[in-house]
Structures are given as C-alpha cells and as structure tokens.
Write a protein that holds these residues in place. Structure first.
Motif, PDB file in Angstrom:
ATOM      1  N   GLU A 139       0.604  10.795   4.109  1.00  0.00           N
ATOM      2  CA  GLU A 139       0.384  10.632   5.542  1.00  0.00           C
ATOM      3  C   GLU A 139       0.181   9.146   5.826  1.00  0.00           C
ATOM      4  O   GLU A 139      -0.159   8.374   4.915  1.00  0.00           O
ATOM      5  N   PRO A 140       0.413   8.721   7.085  1.00  0.00           N
ATOM      6  CA  PRO A 140       0.308   7.293   7.408  1.00  0.00           C
ATOM      7  C   PRO A 140      -1.054   6.702   7.038  1.00  0.00           C
ATOM      8  O   PRO A 140      -2.094   7.340   7.208  1.00  0.00           O
ATOM      9  N   ILE A 141      -1.029   5.469   6.530  1.00  0.00           N
ATOM     10  CA  ILE A 141      -2.249   4.751   6.191  1.00  0.00           C
ATOM     11  C   ILE A 141      -2.860   4.199   7.490  1.00  0.00           C
ATOM     12  O   ILE A 141      -2.166   3.537   8.270  1.00  0.00           O
ATOM     13  N   PRO A 142      -4.139   4.464   7.766  1.00  0.00           N
ATOM     14  CA  PRO A 142      -4.771   3.928   8.981  1.00  0.00           C
ATOM     15  C   PRO A 142      -4.698   2.402   9.018  1.00  0.00           C
ATOM     16  O   PRO A 142      -4.750   1.738   7.978  1.00  0.00           O
ATOM     17  N   ASP A 143      -4.600   1.841  10.234  1.00  0.00           N
ATOM     18  CA  ASP A 143      -4.502   0.381  10.391  1.00  0.00           C
ATOM     19  C   ASP A 143      -5.666  -0.352   9.729  1.00  0.00           C
ATOM     20  O   ASP A 143      -5.504  -1.477   9.238  1.00  0.00           O
ATOM     21  N   ALA A 144      -6.829   0.281   9.714  1.00  0.00           N
ATOM     22  CA  ALA A 144      -8.014  -0.350   9.128  1.00  0.00           C
ATOM     23  C   ALA A 144      -7.813  -0.668   7.645  1.00  0.00           C
ATOM     24  O   ALA A 144      -8.456  -1.576   7.098  1.00  0.00           O
TER      25      ALA A 144
ATOM     26  N   PHE B 205      10.849   1.469  -0.770  1.00  0.00           N
ATOM     27  CA  PHE B 205       9.696   0.593  -0.572  1.00  0.00           C
ATOM     28  C   PHE B 205       9.994  -0.328   0.601  1.00  0.00           C
ATOM     29  O   PHE B 205      11.080  -0.909   0.677  1.00  0.00           O
ATOM     30  N   SER B 206       9.056  -0.467   1.506  1.00  0.00           N
ATOM     31  CA  SER B 206       9.277  -1.298   2.686  1.00  0.00           C
ATOM     32  C   SER B 206       7.942  -1.724   3.273  1.00  0.00           C
ATOM     33  O   SER B 206       6.870  -1.446   2.714  1.00  0.00           O
ATOM     34  N   LEU B 207       8.005  -2.379   4.434  1.00  0.00           N
ATOM     35  CA  LEU B 207       6.800  -2.771   5.156  1.00  0.00           C
ATOM     36  C   LEU B 207       6.332  -1.668   6.092  1.00  0.00           C
ATOM     37  O   LEU B 207       5.311  -1.823   6.771  1.00  0.00           O
TER      38      LEU B 207
ATOM     39  N   PRO C  63       4.790   2.029   1.406  1.00  0.00           N
ATOM     40  CA  PRO C  63       4.491   0.624   1.726  1.00  0.00           C
ATOM     41  C   PRO C  63       4.436  -0.208   0.451  1.00  0.00           C
ATOM     42  O   PRO C  63       3.976   0.271  -0.592  1.00  0.00           O
ATOM     43  N   LEU C  64       4.891  -1.437   0.517  1.00  0.00           N
ATOM     44  CA  LEU C  64       4.936  -2.286  -0.674  1.00  0.00           C
ATOM     45  C   LEU C  64       3.582  -2.362  -1.373  1.00  0.00           C
ATOM     46  O   LEU C  64       3.514  -2.378  -2.604  1.00  0.00           O
ATOM     47  N   PHE C  65       2.498  -2.370  -0.598  1.00  0.00           N
ATOM     48  CA  PHE C  65       1.177  -2.533  -1.218  1.00  0.00           C
ATOM     49  C   PHE C  65       0.724  -1.293  -1.984  1.00  0.00           C
ATOM     50  O   PHE C  65      -0.293  -1.328  -2.673  1.00  0.00           O
ATOM     51  N   LEU C  66       1.461  -0.180  -1.880  1.00  0.00           N
ATOM     52  CA  LEU C  66       1.124   1.022  -2.646  1.00  0.00           C
ATOM     53  C   LEU C  66       2.027   1.198  -3.873  1.00  0.00           C
ATOM     54  O   LEU C  66       2.050   2.265  -4.484  1.00  0.00           O
TER      55      LEU C  66
END
Length: 445
Positions: A171-176, A411-413, A426-429
C-alpha cells in the motif's frame, strides 16, 4: 555502525560444521573492522595477525604444516593469547600468502576447535589463481558496501529503518515517511556505501572530507591495478576502469570495447576486464536470451553490462560534484539514470544468490534492465529514475513470455503499488525487494 553481515558471522560461530572462514571484499569495505568487532562482541579474546604489516609471520607457514606449532610460534612472537573456542583468530591481508591460504585445510582437518577468520584485499584475484587451495574446507562470506538500510541506521534514522522493515502490506507509503526516505536516499547516492565515506557524513556532516575519502579509495584501487602479474595488462585495466562512466552514460549500456579505446578488441582486453571482475571492483551482468532455468544456460557471453561495486565510487569516478544535486531529482536522473541502476544492482546482489542478468530484444528495441532469480522463479525488473514510469519493455516481455511471469517489477520515484502483476517499488525500498515480492505474490493469490 551496524553491519548486517554480523548475523552471518554469528551463524558461522555457532555452526557445528564450522570451517575456517574467508571474508572477501574490496579494499576499505570494512573487512578488518567487522572481524575485530565480531571478536570483541562474541569472544573472550581476539588474536590479530596482519601479514602485510608483519611479513615475518609468513615464515611460520612455510616451514611446517603442523597447525599447533604454527599457533605456538604466533603466540610467542606476538604475545597474544590463543585458546580453542574462546579466541577469534584473525589472519588479515593474506592475499599474497598462498601458504597461509593452503594451511586452512590443516586447521580444518587437525584443529577444528579453533575459530579462524581470514581477510584480505584482492582475495578474489588470489583465489582465482590455479594453486593448491583447500576446496570444500573453508567457508566463504562476501562483504559488500553498506546498504541504504545500514546507512539509515548509521545516520540515526532508526525510526525510518524500523518502518520499512515492518511493511506487511502493499500500500502507498505515507508522506511522513515517503518524503524523508527520498531525501535520505539522495544523500546515500552521494556518499555511497563505503564505511569511511558514510562515517564522514553521518558523524561529521563533512562533505569535503567524504569526497576526499572516495578520491583516496579510487586512487588506492588504481594502485592495485599495477599488481597484475602481466605488466602489459596494467594500462588496459586502467583504461577499462576509466571508461565505465562513459559506458553507463550511453542509452544502450551494453559494454563496448571501442569505448575503452578506439579500435580495441575483446581478445586484447578481456583479461584486464576479468581482473576487475575477480577483484570484485566491478559487477559483470550478462544478457539473457530467454527467461528460463537454469538462467546461466541462456547467457549471451558476448553481451554484458558493467557496474561499479559502489555507487558513491561511481559518482566520484564520474566527477559528479556532490554539491550539484540540490535540484529536485537530478541526482537520480543524471547520466541516463546510471546511478539509479547501479544502486538497484547493488541491492539485488545482497538479496539474491544468483547474479542478476538483463534481457534485450534488438528489432524492435526493447530492454529489461535486470532479470533476477528468486528460488525457481524469474522476475523482470525495470529501473525508472524519473516520474515517467511507462514500462513498454516490461509490457513486451509479458507478451513474449506470459507463462514465465508471476510478477513484473518496476523501481521508480512513484509510491508503492501493485497494479495487476506490476509491482512498483520506490527506489528507497530496494533493500526490501525480496520481502515485497513475497507480499505481492500473496496479494495476487
């Protein structure tokens, strides 16, 4: 600093089938530090022997194969304590000591109660030479540059690391969490994963010192090139090394010998390239002709891509200033997204046993950046370094191989999302790829 390889070292210590350990890794990746820290945490004593600083130690291995006599001589000369079970014996810088490497056979056979760990730079080169080697009588571990997750812990971002490790749903990662993770990843793209470079940022926030560390490491690597036994190969190694940014800056990142030097031919440079591969300074990724098992059987040996062992070193080798990346997502998109691809490859290598491949079709042109094997399944991967995430190649791949595909990965932003059989990460995951694939497959079923 916390290094996740520590868990594997503890497993080695506890194993009833323990063999002498050989820890491989490029220069300044933290081999000596992790072994000493491991010994400090889990043993009563650490007996450390450096064969570069004390070349006279080599004589003890040349005159006898009796391991008890070898240990007795080492204790007498160094005045260090060595006992079975409670002492970690570290043999460091053994790359130029074939007798020491060969002695592991006798430690394994005649003194299995001793805990022995060996390390050295360019060990991949030493072990690739045809010599008397204790096959099946040593245990290998490879230490890679620090991952983004390790970077987060070193930077004090334990909350961010805890969050990404606790993901249980797609599921989407919260902006926080999404925004700070994106910003931390930009910094990791600048420092890379070499421990001293990371330290200069996480402890001192000194960009100039961090840049100087990376420059020093690159210069040390270039000095190592001269250690090739054939002096005529040295300039070829250097030319290939310096050509890597140019190779990756091309739209088609397939390695081209003519980029190294006008008129260069494979047969003239392949030994030099193999030296870099054996030294683990670069990763060689073959083109796969079909997504089938065993994946190695479908390698096109004439087509491959080359990436550096660390993206911070790639940035420094490419002479990209760390101060020029404060502009949005420029860091991820610079020279055809090569830093992003290098980053993804680094993370895949730490998670999956089989080296990734890539897939390409020439007419019409389609290319999937990486192909990974997870257990007995293959997954195509595309790396997008900007907001344009249209995956034409992944779509074509699915059309050609519908039965071989359980999941496509991008993988993307963009945020975490599962759209049918397309998983956007997301790249950071990237460090959580294996975990996210597992969750996505459960959701699909």
């Amino acid at each position: 600093m916390e290094r996740f390889i520590m868990e594997k070292l503890v497993e080695w210590k506890k194993s009833p089938y323990r063999k002498p350990l050989i820890l491989k890794g490029v220069r300044q990746v933290g081999k000596t530090w992790i072994l000493k820290e491991f010994g400090r945490r889990y043993y009563d004593h650490v007996a450390y022997f450096n064969f570069d600083e004390n070349e006279e130690y080599k004589q003890f291995f040349e005159t006898t194969k009796d391991v008890n006599r070898i240990l007795q001589n080492l204790m007498l000369i160094s005045q260090q304590t060595i006992t079975p079970e409670n002492t970690l014996i570290i043999f460091d810088e053994i790359q130029d000591c074939p007798k020491v490497i060969n002695s592991m056979k006798y430690f394994y056979e005649n003194a299995p109660s001793y805990h022995i760990a060996c390390a050295g730079s360019l060990l991949g080169i030493a072990l690739s030479k045809p010599s008397s080697f204790p096959v099946g009588q040593v245990h290998f571990l490879q230490i890679e540059p620090m991952t983004f997750s390790e970077f987060l812990l070193a930077n004090g971002d334990t909350n961010l690391y805890t969050y990404i490790k606790s993901l249980e749903t797609i599921e989407p990662i919260p902006d926080a969490f999404f925004n700070p993770l994106s910003e931390k990843l930009k910094m990791y793209f600048i420092t890379g994963g070499m421990p001293e470079s990371v330290k200069m940022w996480t402890e001192f926030h000194d960009v100039s010192a961090m840049q100087a560390v990376l420059t020093d490491i690159l210069q040390a690597y270039e000095r190592d090139f001269a250690k090739h036994p054939n002096i005529n190969t040295y300039p070829k190694i250097s030319l290939i090394w310096k050509s890597i940014p140019s190779q990756l800056a091309r739209e088609n990142k397939k390695f081209i010998y003519k980029v190294v030097k006008e008129g260069a031919r494979a047969r003239e440079y392949e030994d030099a390239l193999q030296w870099l591969v054996d030294a683990r300074l670069v990763h060689k990724i073959y083109c796969s002709t079909a997504p089938r098992l065993p994946i190695k059987a479908y390698d096109d040996l004439s087509a491959f891509k080359i990436y550096l062992s660390d993206l911070g070193l790639l940035r420094s080798l490419s002479q990209l200033s760390p101060r020029s990346f404060g502009e949005g997502n420029r860091l991820f998109t610079e020279f055809k997204g090569a830093l992003s691809e290098n980053f993804i490859l680094q993370t895949l290598i730490t998670q999956f046993e089989v080296t990734p491949r890539y897939w390409k079709q020439t007419n019409p042109p389609y290319e999937v950046d990486f192909l990974i094997q997870r257990e007995n399944d293959l997954f195509p991967i595309e790396v997008k370094s900007n907001s344009n995430t249209t995956s034409k190649s992944l779509k074509k791949f699915k059309e050609l191989y519908p039965n071989e595909m359980k999941l496509r990965i991008r993988f993307s932003l963009d945020n975490l999302k599962l759209d049918g059989d397309l998983l956007n990460i997301p790249l950071f995951l990237a460090d959580q790829t294996d975990q996210l694939i597992n969750l996505a497959l459960k959701d699909k079923n």
